[in-house]
Write a protein that holds these residues in place. Structure first.
Motif, short mmCIF file in Angstrom:
data_model
loop_
_atom_site.label_atom_id
_atom_site.label_comp_id
_atom_site.label_asym_id
_atom_site.label_seq_id
_atom_site.Cartn_x
_atom_site.Cartn_y
_atom_site.Cartn_z
N ASP A 133 38.24 40.28 26.95
CA ASP A 133 39.53 40.19 27.73
C ASP A 133 40.82 40.37 26.73
O ASP A 133 41.92 40.82 27.42
CB ASP A 133 39.66 38.71 28.35
CG ASP A 133 38.45 38.65 29.47
OD1 ASP A 133 38.01 39.76 29.83
OD2 ASP A 133 38.01 37.49 29.69
N ALA A 171 44.13 42.64 35.26
CA ALA A 171 43.06 42.29 34.27
C ALA A 171 42.82 41.07 34.61
O ALA A 171 41.60 40.84 34.44
CB ALA A 171 43.47 42.57 32.99
N ARG A 172 43.62 40.21 34.92
CA ARG A 172 43.38 38.67 35.08
C ARG A 172 42.54 38.50 36.32
O ARG A 172 41.30 37.89 36.41
CB ARG A 172 44.59 37.82 35.26
CG ARG A 172 45.41 37.72 33.90
CD ARG A 172 44.56 36.82 32.66
NE ARG A 172 45.32 36.56 31.54
CZ ARG A 172 45.31 37.35 30.45
NH1 ARG A 172 44.57 38.29 30.40
NH2 ARG A 172 46.27 36.94 29.50
N ALA A 217 38.83 40.16 35.86
CA ALA A 217 38.40 39.52 34.95
C ALA A 217 37.64 38.39 35.78
O ALA A 217 36.21 37.79 35.36
CB ALA A 217 38.80 38.91 33.96
N SER A 238 32.06 40.37 35.45
CA SER A 238 32.11 39.10 34.54
C SER A 238 30.81 39.27 33.64
O SER A 238 29.48 39.29 34.16
CB SER A 238 31.72 37.69 35.21
OG SER A 238 31.54 36.78 34.35
#
Length: 211
Positions: free
Chosen positions: A130, A184-185, A188, A194
């Motif tokens: 990340d 991106a957050r 994710a 994941s």
């Protein structure tokens, strides 16, 4: 990939010109644009030399390091998984500070070093973490407070207000950065992206099959 893209554009132009009977016009336009490109490139030499020299002074005087220290608290928000006292934070902040000031030559080695250190913290060596993705977004969005290249192009083409685009350039870079980080957050958190959940699930299946 870019070579194939340019080749495709050139072939498309040639085929279209041939089918429309305007192949001579295509050839003439190609030579004219080549001449224009050289003119713009020579016009950029002066403005680029000036800005790069100015930014080099900023780098040597410690301005980049001062900016990096000022931005250090932001790293805790952008990179929560990295320990705040880890050396990679300094590399990241120096890279971003150099990029924001238009010091691309200085930003590149700092960015490579930061990415290597991020890889050393990555538990899954075959997949970007990340933090690595966030760092890539910050570099790709490229917020630049002094867009020397664009300013140079505008000056070489005779713009009466070459600085008029600075505000909109910063705003566009800021929007791209915010959207990239939010995307991106959000992604994710999805199970399909994941790695930890997927590998944990695979481990449970393996443990169950091999008691």
């Amino acid at each position: 990939m870019l070579n194939f893209l340019w080749l495709g554009l050139m072939l498309t132009a040639l085929v279209t010109g041939f089918l429309n009977g305007k192949l001579p016009e295509v050839t003439t336009a190609a030579f004219q644009m080549a001449e224009t490109a050289v003119t713009i490139a020579f016009g950029l030499i002066g403005i680029m030399a000036f800005w790069l020299g100015l930014m080099k002074i900023a780098e040597q005087s410690g301005l980049v390091k001062i900016l990096a220290r000022a931005l250090r608290p932001i790293s805790r928000i952008l990179f929560p998984e990295i320990p705040p006292d880890h050396p990679v934070i300094s590399s990241i902040m120096l890279n971003l500070s150099a990029s924001w000031l238009g010091l691309s030559n200085a930003a590149t080695p700092l960015g490579l070093k930061a990415m290597e250190e991020l890889q050393s913290l990555n538990p899954h060596k075959d997949t970007a973490s990340d933090a690595m993705i966030t760092f890539l977004i910050l570099n790709t969005a490229a917020i630049t407070f002094i867009p020397a290249t664009i300013l140079g192009v505008r000056v070489s083409l005779g713009s009466t207000e070459p600085n008029a685009i600075i505000g909109t350039t910063i705003f566009a870079g800021l929007c791209a950065t915010v959207v990239g980080i939010l995307a991106a957050r959000v992604l994710a958190r999805l199970p399909v992206f994941s790695i930890r959940r997927e590998r944990a699930s695979d481990k449970k299946v393996t443990d169950r099959d091999n008691p």
